[in-house]
Design an enzyme around this catalytic site. Sequence first.
Site, PDB file in Angstrom:
ATOM      1  N   ARG A   1       0.925  -1.272   0.101  1.00  0.00           N
ATOM      2  CA  ARG A   1       0.116   0.085   0.092  1.00  0.00           C
ATOM      3  C   ARG A   1       0.824   1.179   0.093  1.00  0.00           C
ATOM      4  O   ARG A   1       2.041   1.328   0.564  1.00  0.00           O
ATOM      5  CB  ARG A   1      -0.793   0.195   1.279  1.00  0.00           C
ATOM      6  CG  ARG A   1      -2.200  -1.064   1.517  1.00  0.00           C
ATOM      7  CD  ARG A   1      -3.124  -0.055   0.592  1.00  0.00           C
ATOM      8  NE  ARG A   1      -4.447  -1.076   0.690  1.00  0.00           N
ATOM      9  CZ  ARG A   1      -4.971  -1.389  -0.388  1.00  0.00           C
ATOM     10  NH1 ARG A   1      -4.621  -1.102  -1.717  1.00  0.00           N
ATOM     11  NH2 ARG A   1      -5.934  -2.253  -0.208  1.00  0.00           N
ATOM     12  N   ARG A   2       0.431   2.412  -0.590  1.00  0.00           N
ATOM     13  CA  ARG A   2       1.243   3.517  -0.507  1.00  0.00           C
ATOM     14  C   ARG A   2       1.616   3.940   0.581  1.00  0.00           C
ATOM     15  O   ARG A   2       2.740   4.537   0.973  1.00  0.00           O
ATOM     16  CB  ARG A   2       0.372   4.563  -1.297  1.00  0.00           C
ATOM     17  CG  ARG A   2       0.304   4.516  -2.698  1.00  0.00           C
ATOM     18  CD  ARG A   2       1.659   4.751  -3.699  1.00  0.00           C
ATOM     19  NE  ARG A   2       1.512   4.531  -5.107  1.00  0.00           N
ATOM     20  CZ  ARG A   2       2.210   4.076  -5.913  1.00  0.00           C
ATOM     21  NH1 ARG A   2       3.739   3.872  -5.341  1.00  0.00           N
ATOM     22  NH2 ARG A   2       2.062   3.946  -7.029  1.00  0.00           N
TER      23      ARG A   2
ATOM     24  N   GLU B   1      -3.107  -7.578  -7.304  1.00  0.00           N
ATOM     25  CA  GLU B   1      -1.640  -8.138  -7.331  1.00  0.00           C
ATOM     26  C   GLU B   1      -1.600  -9.531  -6.736  1.00  0.00           C
ATOM     27  O   GLU B   1      -0.802 -10.359  -7.162  1.00  0.00           O
ATOM     28  CB  GLU B   1      -0.712  -7.037  -6.858  1.00  0.00           C
ATOM     29  CG  GLU B   1      -0.674  -5.697  -7.632  1.00  0.00           C
ATOM     30  CD  GLU B   1       0.094  -4.708  -7.063  1.00  0.00           C
ATOM     31  OE1 GLU B   1       0.417  -3.684  -7.541  1.00  0.00           O
ATOM     32  OE2 GLU B   1       0.647  -4.842  -5.728  1.00  0.00           O
TER      33      GLU B   1
END
Length: 171
Positions: free
Chosen positions: A13-14, A82
């Site tokens: 996650r960012r 992903e």
Amino acid sequence: MERVEKTVFISYRRTNISWAIAIFLYLTQNGYDVFFDYAGLASGDFERVILENIRARAHFLVVLTPDSLKRCGDPADWLRREIETALASRRNTIPLMLGGFDFGTPKIAGQLTGKLAALKRYNGLRIPEGYFLEAMGKLRNEFLNVKLTAVLHPASRSALRAAKDLRKHFK
């Protein structure tokens, strides 16, 4: 005779980009070819480049913190996509558990639905606070040092170009 592949995809996650960068730097300094979407892809078909890089790499690392699976209920969520691509492609999938992440927590267990539920069956690596380098040594020497029987497909030109562009950011 089987060989040990040294190609890795990092999914994150960012909000966990600092962990992804640290893992990327450690592995590249130890001879691994690592891809992760760091600064966005400069051009081309984002979806194709990401998914082809997952399929073309032997190992798939997913950085997990207590909040990282929050949006995975959405089938279009990129972290979910992903992970599902790695599982379907039979990559050597390794959950990297940070910040108290625990598959047994009811909140987290409830976020592992559909195909994503298979992730909790994979042997993961806990990265305790203050023991990053020790955990990375274990990752490299135990989790990534395996012979793979899966046939790996070579990356397309666009996937290779994206990986090369990424390395330029760290030189």
